[in-house]
Design a protein around this motif. Sequence first.
Motif, mmCIF file in Angstrom:
data_model
loop_
_atom_site.group_PDB
_atom_site.id
_atom_site.type_symbol
_atom_site.label_atom_id
_atom_site.label_comp_id
_atom_site.label_asym_id
_atom_site.label_seq_id
_atom_site.Cartn_x
_atom_site.Cartn_y
_atom_site.Cartn_z
ATOM 1 N N HIS A 175 37.746 43.669 42.902
ATOM 2 C CA HIS A 175 37.942 42.589 43.880
ATOM 3 C C HIS A 175 38.715 43.124 45.093
ATOM 4 N N PRO A 176 38.043 43.953 45.909
ATOM 5 C CA PRO A 176 38.777 44.627 46.995
ATOM 6 C C PRO A 176 39.401 43.691 48.030
ATOM 7 N N ASN A 177 38.930 42.445 48.113
ATOM 8 C CA ASN A 177 39.487 41.529 49.124
ATOM 9 C C ASN A 177 40.676 40.728 48.622
ATOM 10 N N VAL A 178 41.004 40.867 47.347
ATOM 11 C CA VAL A 178 42.101 40.067 46.779
ATOM 12 C C VAL A 178 43.429 40.774 47.024
ATOM 13 N N LYS A 179 44.352 40.071 47.640
ATOM 14 C CA LYS A 179 45.688 40.645 47.855
ATOM 15 C C LYS A 179 46.493 40.484 46.566
ATOM 16 N N ILE A 180 47.259 41.525 46.247
ATOM 17 C CA ILE A 180 48.047 41.544 45.002
ATOM 18 C C ILE A 180 49.523 41.624 45.381
ATOM 19 N N TYR A 181 50.305 40.677 44.868
ATOM 20 C CA TYR A 181 51.751 40.651 45.135
ATOM 21 C C TYR A 181 52.477 40.923 43.833
ATOM 22 N N VAL A 182 53.328 41.952 43.822
ATOM 23 C CA VAL A 182 54.057 42.305 42.601
ATOM 24 C C VAL A 182 55.510 42.621 42.953
ATOM 25 N N CYS A 183 56.384 42.407 41.957
ATOM 26 C CA CYS A 183 57.775 42.835 42.141
ATOM 27 C C CYS A 183 57.882 44.343 41.980
ATOM 28 N N LYS A 184 57.121 44.894 41.018
ATOM 29 C CA LYS A 184 57.268 46.321 40.759
ATOM 30 C C LYS A 184 55.992 46.892 40.134
ATOM 31 N N ILE A 185 55.599 48.057 40.623
ATOM 32 C CA ILE A 185 54.525 48.810 39.973
ATOM 33 C C ILE A 185 55.211 49.855 39.100
ATOM 34 N N LYS A 206 37.288 31.026 48.360
ATOM 35 C CA LYS A 206 37.057 32.094 49.353
ATOM 36 C C LYS A 206 38.265 33.013 49.486
ATOM 37 N N GLU A 207 39.458 32.459 49.377
ATOM 38 C CA GLU A 207 40.683 33.258 49.551
ATOM 39 C C GLU A 207 41.457 33.223 48.231
ATOM 40 N N ILE A 208 41.640 34.393 47.647
ATOM 41 C CA ILE A 208 42.283 34.480 46.326
ATOM 42 C C ILE A 208 43.400 35.524 46.403
ATOM 43 N N ARG A 209 44.548 35.175 45.859
ATOM 44 C CA ARG A 209 45.664 36.132 45.811
ATOM 45 C C ARG A 209 46.205 36.188 44.387
ATOM 46 N N ILE A 258 40.092 36.431 38.057
ATOM 47 C CA ILE A 258 39.713 36.349 39.478
ATOM 48 C C ILE A 258 38.205 36.104 39.594
ATOM 49 N N GLN A 259 37.421 36.729 38.714
ATOM 50 C CA GLN A 259 35.968 36.511 38.746
ATOM 51 C C GLN A 259 35.627 35.044 38.511
ATOM 52 N N ARG A 260 36.347 34.406 37.557
ATOM 53 C CA ARG A 260 36.118 32.972 37.305
ATOM 54 C C ARG A 260 36.432 32.155 38.562
ATOM 55 N N VAL A 261 37.503 32.535 39.246
ATOM 56 C CA VAL A 261 37.899 31.791 40.452
ATOM 57 C C VAL A 261 36.876 32.016 41.570
ATOM 58 N N LYS A 262 36.361 33.250 41.650
ATOM 59 C CA LYS A 262 35.307 33.529 42.643
ATOM 60 C C LYS A 262 34.054 32.727 42.332
ATOM 61 N N ASP A 263 33.667 32.693 41.047
ATOM 62 C CA ASP A 263 32.469 31.949 40.643
ATOM 63 C C ASP A 263 32.634 30.459 40.928
#
Length: 208
Positions: free
Chosen positions: A172-182, A151-154, A142-147
């Motif tokens: 990366h507090p602004n990045v939304k995380i989508y998962v099937c299961k934690i 602006k919008e990363i999921r 995600i850091q590479r993508v930010k660099d």
Amino acid sequence: MQTVFEIDHPLVHHHLTHLRNKESTPHIFRSQVRRLAVLLAAEATRDLPLRSKTIETPLTEMEGTVLDVRIGLVPILRAGLGMTDAVLDLLPTAEVWHLGFYRDEHTLKPVGYYQKFSSHPPDIVFVLDPMLATGGSAVAGIQRVKDWGAKEIRMISIIAAPEGIASVREAHPNVKIYVCKIDAGLNDSAYIVPGLGDAGDRIFNTFV
Ligand code: PRP
Ligand code: URA
């Protein structure tokens, strides 16, 4: 703002069980990865912007709506590749930019070995990696993508450990995380438990 989305859907539960099962061959495993990637992508794209478009059906003219955003997929090699084609089927105009990381088996830290990005980042980037374990690879990716300037990363992962979720949220507090299961957590080798084992090896049939 809600940033972690764990998908509660019967199809997710069903396909995840077959994915985890150690009896599932690489052929079955790859199919399950693709099915779950589609279900995750449907959720992660729920709020994408639309614009109107006039079309003609065989019966009449009508105002339809189409996506109005430049989308990038960034699979983290290798295992993220297993999700890419399935997500591309849903988002056929998306661009695919690759990022290579492997997790050093001793330090457990991500080691970057490949990056192919353009000069202009897409409007929204979906980072694809089926496993979010310590979170090291996701945080670095995600850091590479930010660099890059996105602006919008999921982040889209099939299975996550609470430790990985926490480290992505912290970095990366602004990045939304989508998962099937934690899942419950990590074992002494930082594998997710109950998990599914090594996703890359199961996708590419590279057990040694
Ligand atoms: C796996 C997985 C993630 C990473 C997760 O990749 O696909 O990229 O481990 O672990 P982390 O959250 O602790 O960083 P791996 O390093 O095994 O490489 P591979 O995909 O090439 O098999
Ligand atoms: N990478 C995997 O492929 N599986 C895990 O459980 C942890 C990291």
